[in-house]
Design a protein around this motif. Structure first.
Motif, PDB file in Angstrom:
ATOM      1  N   GLU A   1       0.817  -1.218   0.000  1.00  0.00           N
ATOM      2  CA  GLU A   1       0.000   0.000   0.000  1.00  0.00           C
ATOM      3  C   GLU A   1       0.850   1.267   0.000  1.00  0.00           C
ATOM      4  O   GLU A   1       0.412   2.323  -0.456  1.00  0.00           O
ATOM      5  CB  GLU A   1      -0.925   0.014   1.220  1.00  0.00           C
ATOM      6  N   LYS A   2       2.081   1.171   0.498  1.00  0.00           N
ATOM      7  CA  LYS A   2       2.952   2.348   0.534  1.00  0.00           C
ATOM      8  C   LYS A   2       3.406   2.776  -0.857  1.00  0.00           C
ATOM      9  O   LYS A   2       3.858   3.897  -1.050  1.00  0.00           O
ATOM     10  CB  LYS A   2       4.169   2.077   1.423  1.00  0.00           C
ATOM     11  N   GLY A   3       3.307   1.871  -1.833  1.00  0.00           N
ATOM     12  CA  GLY A   3       3.539   2.244  -3.223  1.00  0.00           C
ATOM     13  C   GLY A   3       4.896   1.925  -3.807  1.00  0.00           C
ATOM     14  O   GLY A   3       5.040   1.891  -5.021  1.00  0.00           O
ATOM     15  N   ASP A   4       5.916   1.704  -2.966  1.00  0.00           N
ATOM     16  CA  ASP A   4       7.242   1.375  -3.487  1.00  0.00           C
ATOM     17  C   ASP A   4       7.360  -0.148  -3.583  1.00  0.00           C
ATOM     18  O   ASP A   4       7.740  -0.822  -2.632  1.00  0.00           O
ATOM     19  CB  ASP A   4       8.332   1.931  -2.570  1.00  0.00           C
ATOM     20  N   LEU A   5       7.023  -0.668  -4.760  1.00  0.00           N
ATOM     21  CA  LEU A   5       6.932  -2.120  -4.924  1.00  0.00           C
ATOM     22  C   LEU A   5       8.290  -2.813  -4.930  1.00  0.00           C
ATOM     23  O   LEU A   5       8.367  -4.038  -4.870  1.00  0.00           O
ATOM     24  CB  LEU A   5       6.176  -2.440  -6.214  1.00  0.00           C
ATOM     25  N   HIS A   6       9.354  -2.024  -5.018  1.00  0.00           N
ATOM     26  CA  HIS A   6      10.706  -2.599  -5.024  1.00  0.00           C
ATOM     27  C   HIS A   6      11.442  -2.290  -3.720  1.00  0.00           C
ATOM     28  O   HIS A   6      12.671  -2.408  -3.658  1.00  0.00           O
ATOM     29  CB  HIS A   6      11.485  -2.069  -6.223  1.00  0.00           C
ATOM     30  N   ALA A   7      10.692  -1.916  -2.688  1.00  0.00           N
ATOM     31  CA  ALA A   7      11.301  -1.583  -1.396  1.00  0.00           C
ATOM     32  C   ALA A   7      11.986  -2.811  -0.798  1.00  0.00           C
ATOM     33  O   ALA A   7      11.488  -3.938  -0.925  1.00  0.00           O
ATOM     34  CB  ALA A   7      10.236  -1.064  -0.441  1.00  0.00           C
ATOM     35  N   PRO A   8      13.130  -2.602  -0.147  1.00  0.00           N
ATOM     36  CA  PRO A   8      13.822  -3.730   0.487  1.00  0.00           C
ATOM     37  C   PRO A   8      12.937  -4.482   1.479  1.00  0.00           C
ATOM     38  O   PRO A   8      13.060  -5.701   1.612  1.00  0.00           O
ATOM     39  CB  PRO A   8      14.994  -3.045   1.195  1.00  0.00           C
ATOM     40  N   ALA A   9      12.043  -3.765   2.162  1.00  0.00           N
ATOM     41  CA  ALA A   9      11.168  -4.417   3.144  1.00  0.00           C
ATOM     42  C   ALA A   9      10.276  -5.454   2.472  1.00  0.00           C
ATOM     43  O   ALA A   9      10.027  -6.535   3.029  1.00  0.00           O
ATOM     44  CB  ALA A   9      10.315  -3.384   3.871  1.00  0.00           C
ATOM     45  N   ILE A  10       9.801  -5.142   1.263  1.00  0.00           N
ATOM     46  CA  ILE A  10       8.955  -6.092   0.537  1.00  0.00           C
ATOM     47  C   ILE A  10       9.778  -7.308   0.115  1.00  0.00           C
ATOM     48  O   ILE A  10       9.349  -8.454   0.263  1.00  0.00           O
ATOM     49  CB  ILE A  10       8.294  -5.421  -0.682  1.00  0.00           C
ATOM     50  N   GLY A  11      10.966  -7.062  -0.398  1.00  0.00           N
ATOM     51  CA  GLY A  11      11.832  -8.173  -0.792  1.00  0.00           C
ATOM     52  C   GLY A  11      12.144  -9.097   0.372  1.00  0.00           C
ATOM     53  O   GLY A  11      12.128 -10.327   0.228  1.00  0.00           O
ATOM     54  N   ALA A  12      12.401  -8.498   1.543  1.00  0.00           N
ATOM     55  CA  ALA A  12      12.712  -9.304   2.734  1.00  0.00           C
ATOM     56  C   ALA A  12      11.510 -10.130   3.162  1.00  0.00           C
ATOM     57  O   ALA A  12      11.642 -11.306   3.548  1.00  0.00           O
ATOM     58  CB  ALA A  12      13.163  -8.394   3.873  1.00  0.00           C
ATOM     59  N   MET A  13      10.312  -9.527   3.108  1.00  0.00           N
ATOM     60  CA  MET A  13       9.096 -10.257   3.479  1.00  0.00           C
ATOM     61  C   MET A  13       8.839 -11.417   2.527  1.00  0.00           C
ATOM     62  O   MET A  13       8.500 -12.525   2.950  1.00  0.00           O
ATOM     63  CB  MET A  13       7.887  -9.319   3.471  1.00  0.00           C
ATOM     64  N   LEU A  14       8.990 -11.169   1.227  1.00  0.00           N
ATOM     65  CA  LEU A  14       8.748 -12.226   0.251  1.00  0.00           C
ATOM     66  C   LEU A  14       9.692 -13.403   0.477  1.00  0.00           C
ATOM     67  O   LEU A  14       9.286 -14.565   0.405  1.00  0.00           O
ATOM     68  CB  LEU A  14       8.884 -11.676  -1.169  1.00  0.00           C
ATOM     69  N   GLU A  15      10.932 -13.109   0.753  1.00  0.00           N
ATOM     70  CA  GLU A  15      11.901 -14.173   1.041  1.00  0.00           C
ATOM     71  C   GLU A  15      11.475 -14.943   2.290  1.00  0.00           C
ATOM     72  O   GLU A  15      11.478 -16.184   2.302  1.00  0.00           O
ATOM     73  CB  GLU A  15      13.285 -13.568   1.247  1.00  0.00           C
ATOM     74  N   ARG A  16      11.090 -14.210   3.340  1.00  0.00           N
ATOM     75  CA  ARG A  16      10.734 -14.843   4.611  1.00  0.00           C
ATOM     76  C   ARG A  16       9.505 -15.740   4.482  1.00  0.00           C
ATOM     77  O   ARG A  16       9.440 -16.802   5.110  1.00  0.00           O
ATOM     78  CB  ARG A  16      10.491 -13.763   5.664  1.00  0.00           C
ATOM     79  N   TYR A  17       8.554 -15.332   3.663  1.00  0.00           N
ATOM     80  CA  TYR A  17       7.298 -16.075   3.565  1.00  0.00           C
ATOM     81  C   TYR A  17       7.331 -17.181   2.506  1.00  0.00           C
ATOM     82  O   TYR A  17       6.671 -18.205   2.666  1.00  0.00           O
ATOM     83  CB  TYR A  17       6.138 -15.115   3.269  1.00  0.00           C
ATOM     84  N   ILE A  18       8.067 -16.963   1.433  1.00  0.00           N
ATOM     85  CA  ILE A  18       8.059 -17.939   0.347  1.00  0.00           C
ATOM     86  C   ILE A  18       9.072 -19.063   0.570  1.00  0.00           C
ATOM     87  O   ILE A  18       8.801 -20.226   0.238  1.00  0.00           O
ATOM     88  CB  ILE A  18       8.325 -17.230  -1.005  1.00  0.00           C
ATOM     89  N   ALA A  19      10.218 -18.734   1.142  1.00  0.00           N
ATOM     90  CA  ALA A  19      11.269 -19.748   1.325  1.00  0.00           C
ATOM     91  C   ALA A  19      10.768 -21.005   2.060  1.00  0.00           C
ATOM     92  O   ALA A  19      11.057 -22.125   1.627  1.00  0.00           O
ATOM     93  CB  ALA A  19      12.472 -19.137   2.046  1.00  0.00           C
ATOM     94  N   PRO A  20      10.007 -20.874   3.159  1.00  0.00           N
ATOM     95  CA  PRO A  20       9.531 -22.088   3.847  1.00  0.00           C
ATOM     96  C   PRO A  20       8.622 -22.949   2.976  1.00  0.00           C
ATOM     97  O   PRO A  20       8.626 -24.184   3.109  1.00  0.00           O
ATOM     98  CB  PRO A  20       8.756 -21.534   5.051  1.00  0.00           C
ATOM     99  N   LEU A  21       7.853 -22.327   2.099  1.00  0.00           N
ATOM    100  CA  LEU A  21       6.977 -23.084   1.193  1.00  0.00           C
ATOM    101  C   LEU A  21       7.813 -23.883   0.198  1.00  0.00           C
ATOM    102  O   LEU A  21       7.505 -25.040  -0.107  1.00  0.00           O
ATOM    103  CB  LEU A  21       6.029 -22.132   0.456  1.00  0.00           C
ATOM    104  N   LEU A  22       8.879 -23.256  -0.289  1.00  0.00           N
ATOM    105  CA  LEU A  22       9.763 -23.950  -1.220  1.00  0.00           C
ATOM    106  C   LEU A  22      10.494 -25.095  -0.528  1.00  0.00           C
ATOM    107  O   LEU A  22      10.683 -26.177  -1.100  1.00  0.00           O
ATOM    108  CB  LEU A  22      10.767 -22.962  -1.820  1.00  0.00           C
TER     109      LEU A  22
END
Length: 276
Positions: free
Chosen positions: A159-180
């Motif tokens: 919602e903050k609008g910066d789709l390439h923000a480091p915070a988003i990248g870190a969250m995606l890694e944290r949430y997707i890695a366990p699924l993989l």
């Protein structure tokens, strides 16, 4: 509240914020002659950490507002609101064509090769009775195993609008890695916000040498179902040479919603802040 029954009336689309724009994109592509009203309930977002009754109350209030502006149909372009509130909306307005979005478990079960499907969604979506019933039904029918991962805070960051923000990248890694790590070969994007960070999701998959993972986004299916309902009700707008109208409404910051339209869809509709 009066429901419009004219083909030329607009379609109401709403979400807790800007995520529903990913669904709006598909609707505009498939139904280019339809006028659209987009409502971002950003002043009350996110829905994912609210009680079910809170989300029901908000969904009914927003629906009332869109109907007061002539909506002939409603798209609940929010997974959380669909799970929590679409039954209440349909009960209150049985004559209104209503389309919701829900995590694409069925297409994911058809797509998986090893039977392991990761589901990325809000905590509220994953705890909802509607979602849990759907998971049980499809698991029983297909033997697919659904690995559930609540993506806490991800909607707020998008919602903050910066789709390439480091915070988003870190969250995606944290949430997707366990699924993989659990072997998922298919990943359901179980929130309408998530397609906007698809690039970041694909980056995580590449980093884990799992570029073969199939991503499931249900926006296209929602638009197709909307078209079917409108046609069945005799409400499809046949179209003419005039330009379809798009208007935005928000309980949050009108400038922020206008910026999201520009950044995410390349559009510049009139946007109004409202108190609903």
């Amino acid at each position: 509240m009066q429901i419009a029954h004219a083909p030329g009336s607009p379609i109401g689309v709403f979400d807790s914020g800007v995520g529903g724009l990913s669904v709006l994109r598909h609707i505009r592509a498939q139904l280019p002659h339809e006028d659209l009203l987009y409502f971002a309930d950003s002043g009350h977002a996110p829905y994912g950490d609210k009680t079910e009754q809170y989300v029901v109350d908000r969904a009914l209030a927003v629906t009332d507002y869109l109907l007061s502006h002539g909506a002939k149909a409603l798209v609940v372009a929010c997974n959380t609101a669909t799970v929590a509130a679409i039954k209440a909306v349909r009960a209150k307005y049985p004559e209104l064509p209503v389309v919701g979005v829900e995590p694409g478990l069925k297409p994911a079960a058809a797509a998986t090769h090893n039977g392991k499907v990761g589901v990325l969604a809000t905590a509220r979506t994953l705890k909802g009775d509607k979602f849990l019933q759907l998971r049980e039904q499809i698991s029983a029918a297909t033997q697919a195993e659904f690995l559930l991962q609540p993506a806490v805070g991800l909607v707020d960051e998008i919602e903050k609008g910066d789709l390439h923000a480091p915070a988003i990248g870190a969250m995606l890694e944290r949430y997707i890695a366990p699924l993989l790590e659990q072997g998922a070969d298919t990943l359901v994007l179980g929130c309408t916000h998530y397609p906007f960070v698809r690039d970041g999701i694909e980056r995580v998959l590449r980093d884990h040498a799992r570029a073969d993972v199939t991503l499931i986004d249900t926006g296209d299916a929602v638009a197709r179902q909307l078209g079917r309902l409108l046609e069945a009700a005799g409400l499809l707008h046949a179209g003419d040479d005039s330009q379809a109208i798009l208007r935005g409404y928000t309980t949050g910051d009108a400038v922020a919603l206008a910026q999201a339209f520009a950044d995410l869809l390349g559009l510049k509709p009139d946007v109004e802040k409202v108190d609903v």
